[in-house]
Write a protein that holds these residues in place. Structure first.
Motif, PDB file in Angstrom:
ATOM      1  N   ASN A   1      18.617 -23.632   5.594  1.00 25.06           N
ATOM      2  CA  ASN A   1      18.613 -22.855   6.826  1.00 25.06           C
ATOM      3  C   ASN A   1      18.702 -23.722   8.077  1.00 25.06           C
ATOM      4  O   ASN A   1      18.361 -23.277   9.171  1.00 25.06           O
ATOM      5  CB  ASN A   1      17.358 -21.976   6.880  1.00 25.06           C
ATOM      6  N   CYS A   2      19.162 -24.960   7.901  1.00 22.69           N
ATOM      7  CA  CYS A   2      19.394 -25.854   9.036  1.00 22.69           C
ATOM      8  C   CYS A   2      20.889 -26.133   9.169  1.00 22.69           C
ATOM      9  O   CYS A   2      21.685 -25.765   8.310  1.00 22.69           O
ATOM     10  CB  CYS A   2      18.630 -27.167   8.835  1.00 22.69           C
ATOM     11  N   SER A   3      21.253 -26.805  10.239  1.00 22.13           N
ATOM     12  CA  SER A   3      22.664 -27.116  10.471  1.00 22.13           C
ATOM     13  C   SER A   3      23.193 -28.060   9.396  1.00 22.13           C
ATOM     14  O   SER A   3      22.431 -28.772   8.735  1.00 22.13           O
ATOM     15  CB  SER A   3      22.837 -27.771  11.844  1.00 22.13           C
ATOM     16  N   THR A   4      24.501 -28.092   9.244  1.00 25.63           N
ATOM     17  CA  THR A   4      25.099 -28.972   8.239  1.00 25.63           C
ATOM     18  C   THR A   4      24.876 -30.443   8.576  1.00 25.63           C
ATOM     19  O   THR A   4      24.754 -31.279   7.678  1.00 25.63           O
ATOM     20  CB  THR A   4      26.609 -28.698   8.105  1.00 25.63           C
ATOM     21  N   THR A   5      24.825 -30.772   9.863  1.00 27.23           N
ATOM     22  CA  THR A   5      24.551 -32.165  10.235  1.00 27.23           C
ATOM     23  C   THR A   5      23.129 -32.551   9.841  1.00 27.23           C
ATOM     24  O   THR A   5      22.886 -33.665   9.357  1.00 27.23           O
ATOM     25  CB  THR A   5      24.743 -32.384  11.748  1.00 27.23           C
ATOM     26  N   ALA A   6      22.182 -31.638  10.051  1.00 28.29           N
ATOM     27  CA  ALA A   6      20.797 -31.900   9.657  1.00 28.29           C
ATOM     28  C   ALA A   6      20.685 -32.002   8.139  1.00 28.29           C
ATOM     29  O   ALA A   6      20.001 -32.885   7.608  1.00 28.29           O
ATOM     30  CB  ALA A   6      19.882 -30.794  10.179  1.00 28.29           C
ATOM     31  N   GLN A   7      21.362 -31.103   7.432  1.00 32.81           N
ATOM     32  CA  GLN A   7      21.315 -31.115   5.968  1.00 32.81           C
ATOM     33  C   GLN A   7      21.784 -32.449   5.403  1.00 32.81           C
ATOM     34  O   GLN A   7      21.100 -33.080   4.593  1.00 32.81           O
ATOM     35  CB  GLN A   7      22.199 -29.998   5.413  1.00 32.81           C
ATOM     36  N   ARG A   8      22.982 -32.878   5.834  1.00 30.10           N
ATOM     37  CA  ARG A   8      23.556 -34.093   5.274  1.00 30.10           C
ATOM     38  C   ARG A   8      22.688 -35.314   5.584  1.00 30.10           C
ATOM     39  O   ARG A   8      22.409 -36.145   4.720  1.00 30.10           O
ATOM     40  CB  ARG A   8      24.969 -34.300   5.836  1.00 30.10           C
ATOM     41  N   GLY A   9      22.257 -35.403   6.829  1.00 32.28           N
ATOM     42  CA  GLY A   9      21.436 -36.545   7.212  1.00 32.28           C
ATOM     43  C   GLY A   9      20.114 -36.583   6.471  1.00 32.28           C
ATOM     44  O   GLY A   9      19.679 -37.636   5.991  1.00 32.28           O
ATOM     45  N   ALA A  10      19.465 -35.434   6.354  1.00 28.99           N
ATOM     46  CA  ALA A  10      18.166 -35.379   5.687  1.00 28.99           C
ATOM     47  C   ALA A  10      18.293 -35.676   4.197  1.00 28.99           C
ATOM     48  O   ALA A  10      17.472 -36.398   3.617  1.00 28.99           O
ATOM     49  CB  ALA A  10      17.534 -34.006   5.899  1.00 28.99           C
ATOM     50  N   LEU A  11      19.318 -35.121   3.562  1.00 31.03           N
ATOM     51  CA  LEU A  11      19.511 -35.354   2.131  1.00 31.03           C
ATOM     52  C   LEU A  11      19.760 -36.833   1.836  1.00 31.03           C
ATOM     53  O   LEU A  11      19.290 -37.362   0.824  1.00 31.03           O
ATOM     54  CB  LEU A  11      20.682 -34.512   1.617  1.00 31.03           C
ATOM     55  N   ASP A  12      20.483 -37.503   2.718  1.00 36.41           N
ATOM     56  CA  ASP A  12      20.758 -38.929   2.515  1.00 36.41           C
ATOM     57  C   ASP A  12      19.545 -39.799   2.825  1.00 36.41           C
ATOM     58  O   ASP A  12      19.186 -40.687   2.048  1.00 36.41           O
ATOM     59  CB  ASP A  12      21.927 -39.371   3.395  1.00 36.41           C
ATOM     60  N   TRP A  13      18.891 -39.546   3.954  1.00 34.24           N
ATOM     61  CA  TRP A  13      17.832 -40.429   4.424  1.00 34.24           C
ATOM     62  C   TRP A  13      16.498 -40.231   3.718  1.00 34.24           C
ATOM     63  O   TRP A  13      15.647 -41.125   3.744  1.00 34.24           O
ATOM     64  CB  TRP A  13      17.674 -40.297   5.940  1.00 34.24           C
ATOM     65  N   ARG A  14      16.309 -39.108   3.055  1.00 29.21           N
ATOM     66  CA  ARG A  14      15.035 -38.931   2.339  1.00 29.21           C
ATOM     67  C   ARG A  14      14.870 -39.991   1.255  1.00 29.21           C
ATOM     68  O   ARG A  14      13.757 -40.452   0.992  1.00 29.21           O
ATOM     69  CB  ARG A  14      14.925 -37.529   1.740  1.00 29.21           C
ATOM     70  N   HIS A  15      15.988 -40.409   0.650  1.00 27.17           N
ATOM     71  CA  HIS A  15      15.912 -41.443  -0.386  1.00 27.17           C
ATOM     72  C   HIS A  15      15.503 -42.787   0.212  1.00 27.17           C
ATOM     73  O   HIS A  15      14.721 -43.536  -0.385  1.00 27.17           O
ATOM     74  CB  HIS A  15      17.264 -41.579  -1.089  1.00 27.17           C
ATOM     75  N   GLN A  16      16.022 -43.088   1.403  1.00 27.05           N
ATOM     76  CA  GLN A  16      15.673 -44.342   2.065  1.00 27.05           C
ATOM     77  C   GLN A  16      14.183 -44.384   2.415  1.00 27.05           C
ATOM     78  O   GLN A  16      13.509 -45.402   2.209  1.00 27.05           O
ATOM     79  CB  GLN A  16      16.514 -44.516   3.337  1.00 27.05           C
ATOM     80  N   PHE A  17      13.690 -43.283   2.934  1.00 25.97           N
ATOM     81  CA  PHE A  17      12.274 -43.241   3.301  1.00 25.97           C
ATOM     82  C   PHE A  17      11.381 -43.282   2.068  1.00 25.97           C
ATOM     83  O   PHE A  17      10.323 -43.919   2.078  1.00 25.97           O
ATOM     84  CB  PHE A  17      11.977 -42.004   4.152  1.00 25.97           C
ATOM     85  N   ARG A  18      11.786 -42.605   1.000  1.00 25.00           N
ATOM     86  CA  ARG A  18      10.983 -42.633  -0.227  1.00 25.00           C
ATOM     87  C   ARG A  18      10.872 -44.058  -0.759  1.00 25.00           C
ATOM     88  O   ARG A  18       9.775 -44.523  -1.108  1.00 25.00           O
ATOM     89  CB  ARG A  18      11.589 -41.722  -1.294  1.00 25.00           C
ATOM     90  N   LYS A  19      11.999 -44.767  -0.812  1.00 25.85           N
ATOM     91  CA  LYS A  19      11.990 -46.148  -1.298  1.00 25.85           C
ATOM     92  C   LYS A  19      11.139 -47.050  -0.399  1.00 25.85           C
ATOM     93  O   LYS A  19      10.452 -47.954  -0.878  1.00 25.85           O
ATOM     94  CB  LYS A  19      13.419 -46.684  -1.368  1.00 25.85           C
ATOM     95  N   ALA A  20      11.204 -46.782   0.906  1.00 25.90           N
ATOM     96  CA  ALA A  20      10.469 -47.623   1.852  1.00 25.90           C
ATOM     97  C   ALA A  20       8.957 -47.464   1.711  1.00 25.90           C
ATOM     98  O   ALA A  20       8.206 -48.438   1.841  1.00 25.90           O
ATOM     99  CB  ALA A  20      10.896 -47.294   3.281  1.00 25.90           C
TER     100      ALA A  20
END
Length: 245
Positions: free
Chosen positions: A162-181
């Motif tokens: 229910n968010c914008s496509t820009t928010a979706q793509r960015g969040a889906l990609d960056w969640r992995h970076q934050f999890r690893k960090a």
């Protein structure tokens, strides 16, 4: 504890809302006599939230456990207490699992990590010239007033959907970076909980004669930081607060 223990009678129930005292008995000195039930109902929220939800006819989910069943009725007593305090639903645990997960959660996502990540993002935006209002709105206000409500209603994936496509793509990609960090930090945190180090820190701090003064100093530092002063200003501008002025 000595005063409580002296007043326990055979068949009594010793009720805990946290596994802390029992699990870390070497540090707390809490060792119940064998003639009482030792039970736990641990609401998954603050005491203030438990009371507010209870009065509103709602509830806070709670975990439950039996450490010692002296009467044969310990589980019945536990379930009754869970219902009495207005638990939304009850799920089983052990005293050990409850305190290990609770101490980790408080220091992690629920409070410590949440505050730390918010501060890091706010400071970054301010460093790059964003106004206090913009930095706070993009860090805290949008989360608390919009996004987390969507998660609460129907899950993280539904919020993403229910968010914008820009928010979706960015969040889906960056969640992995934050999890690893943060995984190494969480490993460190959990080990500190299991070892009893966090218990030592808590007992030592809370036993200090000037504990309240030190606590207020730390909270004041947070409250008077630019980020949370901006937050107070932003909250005052919410439409529901206009009529209060």
């Amino acid at each position: 504890w000595p005063k409580v223990k002296a007043n326990l009678k055979k068949g009594d129930a010793l009720y805990f809302s946290h596994g802390f005292s029992i699990v870390y008995k070497e540090q707390t000195g809490v060792v119940p006599p064998d003639y009482v039930d030792v039970i736990l109902v641990a609401p998954k929220g603050s005491g203030a939230s438990v009371r507010t939800n209870f009065l509103a006819g709602s509830g806070i989910n709670s975990s439950f456990a039996v450490f010692q069943d002296a009467t044969g009725r310990a589980e019945q007593r536990t379930m009754a207490l869970g219902i009495a305090i207005g638990s939304g639903y009850l799920f089983p645990t052990t005293f050990e699992k409850e305190v290990h997960s609770d101490l980790t959660g408080e220091r992690g996502v629920l409070m410590g990590a949440l505050a730390g990540v918010m501060e890091a993002q706010y400071n970054l935006l301010r460093k790059h010239g964003h106004s206090p209002s913009e930095a706070f709105n993009e860090t805290v206000e949008e989360l608390t007033q919009s996004l987390i409500r969507l998660v609460d209603k129907n899950g993280m994936d539904w919020m993403y959907a229910n968010c914008s496509t820009t928010a979706q793509r960015g969040a889906l990609d960056w969640r992995h970076q934050f999890r690893k960090a943060v995984e190494p930090v969480f490993d460190w945190l959990y080990e500190s909980v299991i070892s009893g180090e966090q218990t030592r820190i808590v007992i030592e701090a809370n036993s200090a004669k000037d504990y309240r003064q030190k606590l207020e100093k730390e909270l004041k530092e947070m409250r008077e930081s630019e980020m949370w002063r901006a937050g107070a200003a932003v909250r005052s501008l919410r439409p529901e607060n206009w009529k209060k002025k």
